[in-house]
Design a protein around this motif. Structure first.
Motif: not given
Length: 270
Positions: A41-59
């Motif tokens: 599914w090569p159009w799928q992306v992971s939107l990530q946010y920065y908090a507490n010193g690290k990046w995390s997947h959100t959407c």
């Protein structure tokens, strides 16, 4: 130099087209979530946010142009810093060919109201700070023609790194789940979603077995055309607050074909 760059991007887009993965998805009639084939599914992306010193997947999100990603409005907060991971399968691994790009602009639909999700307009576009190069792992999604309505029981696939069950952990590997479309008349009936569902939405699932879940928001509902090409017909919007896989409460998606003109206008003017 810019002319050469855009010419190369145009050639890449022409070479890969849209909606035809280099690694075709392993689509089965299995009911339930499963690991997707890597990079299928090569159009799928992971939107990530920065908090507490690290990046995390959100959407999740969908790559619709070499510098534009489509996601859900409810995924966006003006107080957060985001990046977009493209060409990923395993979020816990370093993968050759994947890229991380920061947004240059995020445009949320002007009619979106975070206090009234059922009103609709749960769509946002992220303009990337640079164009990405298309490859066997990074390709564009096809969007359906304006006002296309899927038939009841059309098989589609929701994809994302969302929870496999309510309150469960987020998986590292991209998941896919087969959902059957529920027509608007059924989905808006009193024993289903009632007036919560609008005609600008798509319902899929509701069998109490498989659905989108927390972490899938903003990601695509992928449906295959008769010629084999995949189109993204939906953006994961909401589901039951009781349970991800609740009977007669199918996953609800923003219907992409209701927003073609808005998408085109935003991309043309930004």
């Amino acid at each position: 130099m810019l002319g050469i760059l855009f010419a190369v991007l145009a050639l890449a887009s022409a070479a890969f087209g849209c909606g035809v993965p280099s690694y075709p998805p392993l689509v089965t009639r299995v009911v339930g979530g499963e690991n997707a084939r890597p990079y299928s599914w090569p159009w799928q992306v992971s939107l990530q946010y920065y908090a507490n010193g690290k990046w995390s997947h959100t959407c999740g999100g969908t790559l619709i142009a070499t510098n534009w990603v489509m996601t859900a409005a409810h995924c966006i907060s003006s107080t957060m810093t985001y990046k977009v991971l493209i060409g990923k399968y395993n979020l816990a691994a370093t993968e050759a060919g994947s890229v991380a790009v920061s947004p240059s602009r995020i445009i949320v639909h002007r009619n979106w109201n975070s206090n009234n999700v059922a009103n609709g307009y749960d769509i946002a576009l992220i303009k990337l700070s640079q164009h990405v190069t298309l490859s066997d792992k990074i390709q564009l999604a096809c969007l359906p023609a304006a006002q296309t309505i899927l038939s009841s029981n059309t098989p589609c696939y929701v994809t994302g790194w969302g929870r496999l069950q309510t309150n469960g952990p987020l998986p590292d590997k991209l998941q896919q789940g087969r959902l059957l479309v529920v027509n608007y008349a059924t989905c808006s009936s009193a024993s289903w979603w009632g007036t919560t569902v609008k005609s600008t939405m798509v319902c899929a699932g509701g069998d109490g077995v498989i659905s989108s879940c927390s972490g899938d928001s903003g990601g695509p509902l992928n449906c295959q055309r008769a010629d084999g090409t995949w189109e993204v017909h939906g953006i994961v919007s909401f589901g039951s607050s009781i349970s991800c896989n609740y009977y007669h409460k199918p996953s609800v998606f923003t219907r992409v074909s209701a927003y073609n003109s808005w998408i085109q206008q935003v991309m043309a003017t930004n």
